[in-house]
Motif scaffolding. Structure first.
Motif: not given
Length: 77
Positions: A23-28, A33-36, A54-66
């Protein structure tokens, strides 16, 4: 056929071992850091494993991804 990748996003102690499975691991370790980390996911990621924090930080519908929205699963607490 293009094979997607799996990513894990969250606290180091919960996601570090997933790198052994490829897996690609992104430490937050913070909400920012989770949003980034979410915004920096590679486009070929089809599944994202989130820690509860991380799920809590992103909220119910994460966005900002291309690259579109991948399948998301949240680890149990």
């Amino acid at each position: 056929m293009t094979v997607g990748r799996v990513a894990a996003l969250g606290e180091r102690s919960r996601v570090a071992g997933l790198s052994l499975a490829g897996a690609v691991v992104l430490v937050a370790d913070s909400p920012e850091a989770a949003r980034q980390g979410w915004r920096s996911l590679p486009e070929n990621v089809d599944l994202v494993i989130l820690t509860p924090s991380a799920a809590e930080a992103l909220g119910p519908e994460p966005g900002g991804r291309t690259g579109g929205c991948p399948l998301i699963v949240v680890m149990p607490p």
